[in-house]
Design a protein around this motif. Structure first.
Motif, PDB file in Angstrom:
ATOM      1  N   HIS A  65       0.817  -1.223   0.000  1.00 42.64           N
ATOM      2  CA  HIS A  65       0.000   0.000   0.000  1.00 42.64           C
ATOM      3  C   HIS A  65       0.850   1.272   0.000  1.00 42.64           C
ATOM      4  N   ILE A  99       0.608  -6.960  -5.018  1.00 34.30           N
ATOM      5  CA  ILE A  99      -0.546  -6.657  -4.151  1.00 34.30           C
ATOM      6  C   ILE A  99      -0.927  -7.935  -3.395  1.00 34.30           C
ATOM      7  N   HIS A 101      -3.488  -9.522  -2.278  1.00 30.46           N
ATOM      8  CA  HIS A 101      -4.515 -10.494  -2.687  1.00 30.46           C
ATOM      9  C   HIS A 101      -4.107 -11.251  -3.946  1.00 30.46           C
ATOM     10  N   ASP A 119      -7.392  -6.637   5.533  1.00 36.31           N
ATOM     11  CA  ASP A 119      -7.760  -5.893   4.330  1.00 36.31           C
ATOM     12  C   ASP A 119      -9.091  -6.440   3.839  1.00 36.31           C
ATOM     13  N   HIS A 121     -10.466  -6.800   1.056  1.00 33.96           N
ATOM     14  CA  HIS A 121     -10.586  -7.592  -0.176  1.00 33.96           C
ATOM     15  C   HIS A 121      -9.990  -8.995  -0.069  1.00 33.96           C
ATOM     16  N   SER A 296      -4.952  -2.674  -9.640  1.00 35.18           N
ATOM     17  CA  SER A 296      -5.592  -2.918  -8.336  1.00 35.18           C
ATOM     18  C   SER A 296      -5.839  -4.403  -8.142  1.00 35.18           C
ATOM     19  N   CYS A 297      -6.159  -4.780  -6.904  1.00 33.59           N
ATOM     20  CA  CYS A 297      -6.354  -6.205  -6.616  1.00 33.59           C
ATOM     21  C   CYS A 297      -7.545  -6.790  -7.362  1.00 33.59           C
ATOM     22  N   CYS A 357      -0.688  -1.152  -4.789  1.00 29.60           N
ATOM     23  CA  CYS A 357      -2.055  -0.589  -4.842  1.00 29.60           C
ATOM     24  C   CYS A 357      -2.088   0.738  -5.607  1.00 29.60           C
ATOM     25  N   CYS A 360      -5.185   3.281  -6.575  1.00 33.53           N
ATOM     26  CA  CYS A 360      -6.421   2.759  -5.983  1.00 33.53           C
ATOM     27  C   CYS A 360      -6.646   3.330  -4.587  1.00 33.53           C
ATOM     28  N   ILE A 361      -5.540   3.560  -3.861  1.00 31.68           N
ATOM     29  CA  ILE A 361      -5.696   4.113  -2.525  1.00 31.68           C
ATOM     30  C   ILE A 361      -5.172   5.565  -2.483  1.00 31.68           C
ATOM     31  N   ASN A 378     -12.005  -1.136  -7.465  1.00 37.23           N
ATOM     32  CA  ASN A 378     -13.247  -1.613  -6.847  1.00 37.23           C
ATOM     33  C   ASN A 378     -13.998  -0.543  -6.051  1.00 37.23           C
ATOM     34  N   ARG A 384     -11.604   9.555  -2.655  1.00 34.18           N
ATOM     35  CA  ARG A 384     -10.604   8.496  -2.488  1.00 34.18           C
ATOM     36  C   ARG A 384      -9.435   8.644  -3.470  1.00 34.18           C
TER      37      ARG A 384
HETATM   38 FE1  SF4 Z   1      -4.948  -2.189  -2.502  1.00 35.32          FE
HETATM   39 FE2  SF4 Z   1      -6.950  -1.035  -3.765  1.00 35.32          FE
HETATM   40 FE3  SF4 Z   1      -6.982  -3.617  -3.357  1.00 35.32          FE
HETATM   41 FE4  SF4 Z   1      -7.316  -1.969  -1.286  1.00 35.32          FE
HETATM   42  S1  SF4 Z   1      -8.675  -2.225  -3.029  1.00 35.32           S
HETATM   43  S2  SF4 Z   1      -5.991  -3.807  -1.373  1.00 35.32           S
HETATM   44  S3  SF4 Z   1      -5.972  -0.291  -1.900  1.00 35.32           S
HETATM   45  S4  SF4 Z   1      -5.520  -2.505  -4.623  1.00 35.32           S
END
Ligand code: SF4
Ligand code: MIC
Length: 643
Positions: A65, A99, A101, A119, A121, A296-297, A357, A360-361, A378, A384
């Motif tokens: 992250h 990442i 996940h 997390d 996800h 992203s994941c 990430c 995405c974050i 997502n 954000r």
């Molecule tokens: Fe990382 Fe985005 Fe997945 Fe959260 S949603 S774990 S910030 S890639």
């Protein structure tokens, strides 16, 4: 009566409780994962509980992250996690490895086992038939110490898939369709199980896109069967020995059921600012766009990247569009390079980011003022992305690539035949960025390195005998953890520094909230439905605790957040009558006489509001374990007392 997939996994991991939907159950946890933005807290808590060595089958600490390192803070936190992991028996996935996940799915997930991760996800693992659940860092720390994980026994929603996806329609469109059907709180208290003939047409990475974004339904988890395609994926990872077949029984009973005909789906987009605000891409086509972010994941697998590369090959990204691509893992990145697809992406003008990430974050790549950004991510919660007035649309990689070239929202199905992507039988496996923990003997000599950014965790305390304070904030429905505790490049570096973080608490809703909360000496927050949806960040409880928040009253709560509130000694209560929401104003003086006793044993507490004649009834839907945690002033005290 037969069992569903998730009931089978729960049955084989049940430590206590009844397998009746709605009752509290405790589960044995086989694996845990943490990421760096929540990991420091999780390991500080592991240390505080004096757990010398993790007792899970496997625990992994990922760094994915906070990779911007615009100051010493992130780098210090990474070193803390690296040393604490090594000492306590946790594998360490170095920054650059990918990442959490995506890497966990590739290298560690096992069908039929349980995984909790700090997390939200973590259900991505459901793509290979593993029960993955997001949890607060403290719950993950408890599980690392061999403790059970407590959840409400979920209802099971069956989604029967039929048919086959048309060209240019992809897994992202499936989950967006589910979000359109069920909404962001449609999955609360449930696990979503995907079954039916259509499942056989979806590869593991496609399934993982769907289970990943089940988090946006508020679901406890989402899961697919483990079948011959799962075996093919595990084989390609050199992990066929980890494979077990897993299907629901023929006579399994589901709580509710939906059918989605894959062949009838079309490209979809989640419009600002909620993942369930879904429309067809066709209806948006022609809208000018400024930015596209792919990764992203949710959508960063090799097949997603190869599809995008094939669509961009020989083309140039539109001059008014900035395109970022972040591959999900080192494995994906390496294989893109090996097959030459990376060169196609670079040649087209994509800005390749590290496998993390990233945008995405909100770690970089914020859109321009009032910009339109298409993202394969997502979440498109307000602000954000780092730009408060930007409009973020969540789309598939196919829609993202088509639009990046055209400079306007483009329905990829208008482009003719889709490129055909074939996945190799063997992925390039190289686990050299996964550091193994030290042996028990070596561990004694390891010193955990703590940088100055790591500040003590605020301690909860037992509820006051009588509650007497101010209603310091009133907010509406679907408040996300990104509202409560925003993230992004400026704030994330302080995830180990709660006093500093508190300066940003709720500032998306009210810039003055931190100052007001401190001036009032803390108080109570009032929310609408689904309060605390989104991430697992326990900072959304810890920081309000630091600012003196004693209780949150809402119409309903999101699963992980309510557990986090309890873990840190903040009392969650729901309005017995929703209409009472309108009768309580921000700034009102409120009180509950006998608050401590209500938390101890009452199912209803009565709120007195200055200026109102009648008292407002509030429900305390708490198990006796949760009451004990609250009375102890949070989980850390509770576990200490239990020793
Ligand atoms: Fe990382 Fe985005 Fe997945 Fe959260 S949603 S774990 S910030 S890639
Ligand atoms: C997210 O996608 O919001 C995050 C950042 O991954 C969070 C965890 C965090 O806040 O650190 C999540 O999903 O749980």
């Amino acid at each position: 009566m037969g069992y569903t997939i998730v009931q089978k996994i729960i049955k084989s991991h049940l430590v206590s409780g009844e397998m009746t939907a709605g009752s509290e159950i405790a589960l044995r946890i086989d694996q845990t994962l943490t990421q760096d933005a929540t990991g420091t807290m999780a390991y500080l808590q592991l240390e505080a509980m004096e757990i010398e060595r993790v007792r899970t089958e496997l625990s992994v600490a990922y760094i994915d992250h906070n990779t911007l390192q615009s100051g010493f803070e992130n780098a210090d936190d990474h070193r803390y996690i690296q040393t604490v992991a090594k000492k306590h028996g946790v594998r360490f996935s170095r920054p650059g490895n990918g990442i959490c996940h995506q890497v966990h799915l590739e290298r560690f997930g096992v069908p039929g086992k349980t995984l909790i991760g700090s997390d939200s996800h973590t259900p991505t693992a459901g793509g290979i038939g593993m029960l993955g659940m997001g949890a607060g860092g403290l719950d993950v720390a408890v599980a690392m110490g061999g403790g059970a994980y407590y959840i409400t026994m979920p209802r099971v929603i069956k989604i029967n898939l039929t048919g086959r996806l048309p060209d240019y329609v992809s897994a992202k469109d499936v989950i967006l369709e589910v979000l359109r059907l069920l909404g962001v709180k449609g999955g609360v208290g449930a696990v979503i199980e995907y079954v039916g003939e259509g499942v056989k047409t979806l590869t593991v990475p496609q399934r993982a896109t769907i289970t990943n974004m089940g988090a946006e339904l508020g679901a406890t988890s989402s899961i697919f069967p483990s079948d011959e395609l799962t075996l093919a994926f595990m084989k390609a990872q050199g992990r066929e020995s980890d494979f077990t077949e897993l299907y629901p029984d023929a006579d399994a009973v589901y709580d509710s059921e939906y059918t989605i005909d894959l062949s009838s789906l079309m490209p979809l987009a989640a419009c600002p600012h909620s993942p369930d605000n879904v429309r067809s891409v066709e209806s948006l086509s022609g809208m000018k766009i400024d930015q596209v972010c792919i990764g992203s994941c949710t959508n960063s697998s090799l097949s997603d990247m190869l599809t995008v590369a094939a669509m961009l090959k020989g083309k140039t990204v539109h001059p008014d569009v900035s395109l970022s691509i972040s591959p999900g893992s080192k494995q994906v990145y390496t294989m893109l390079a090996e097959c030459g697809a990376l060169a196609d992406l670079i040649a087209a003008g994509a800005r390749i980011l590290e496998c993390a990430c990233g945008p995405c974050i909100g770690m970089g790549f914020s859109p321009k003022s009032a910009g339109v950004s298409l993202r394969t991510f997502n979440r498109n919660f307000l602000a954000r992305s780092g730009t408060a007035d930007a409009s973020v649309y969540l789309v598939s990689p196919e829609t993202a690539a088509a639009s990046a070239i055209a400079g306007v929202f483009t329905d990829p199905t208008t482009l003719g035949a889709a490129p055909s992507i074939s996945l190799p039988d063997k992925f390039t496996v190289n686990d050299n960025l996964i550091e193994l923990p030290a042996s028990v003997d070596e561990a004694k000599n390891i010193t955990v390195e703590r940088g100055p950014n790591i500040k003590p965790i605020p301690k909860g305390k037992a509820p006051d005998r009588d509650l007497d304070c101010e209603l310091i904030l009133k907010v509406g429905d679907n408040i996300t953890t990104d509202h409560i505790m925003p993230a992004g490049a400026k704030i994330l570096p302080y995830r180990s520094n709660v006093p500093k973080l508190s300066e940003f608490c709720f500032t998306v809703c009210d810039k003055d909230f931190p100052r007001r909360a401190l001036a009032a000496g803390g108080g109570v927050i009032l929310g609408g439905h689904n309060y605390g949806q989104g991430s697992s960040r326990e900072h959304a409880a810890l920081v309000p605790l630091y600012l003196g928040v004693k209780a949150v009253i809402a119409k309903s709560f999101a699963r992980i957040h309510v557990a986090n509130l309890i873990n840190f000694g903040i009392v969650p209560m729901t309005l017995a009558y929703e209409k009472d929401y309108d009768r309580i104003s921000e700034g009102a003086k409120i009180s509950i006489s006998g608050f401590y006793n209500a938390v101890k044993s009452e199912s209803v507490a009565y709120l007195t509001v200055d200026g109102l004649n009648e008292k407002i009834p509030l429900n305390l839907n708490l198990t006796s374990r949760q009451r004990d945690i609250l009375l102890a002033g949070g989980m850390l005290n509770y576990t200490k007392n239990a020793k």
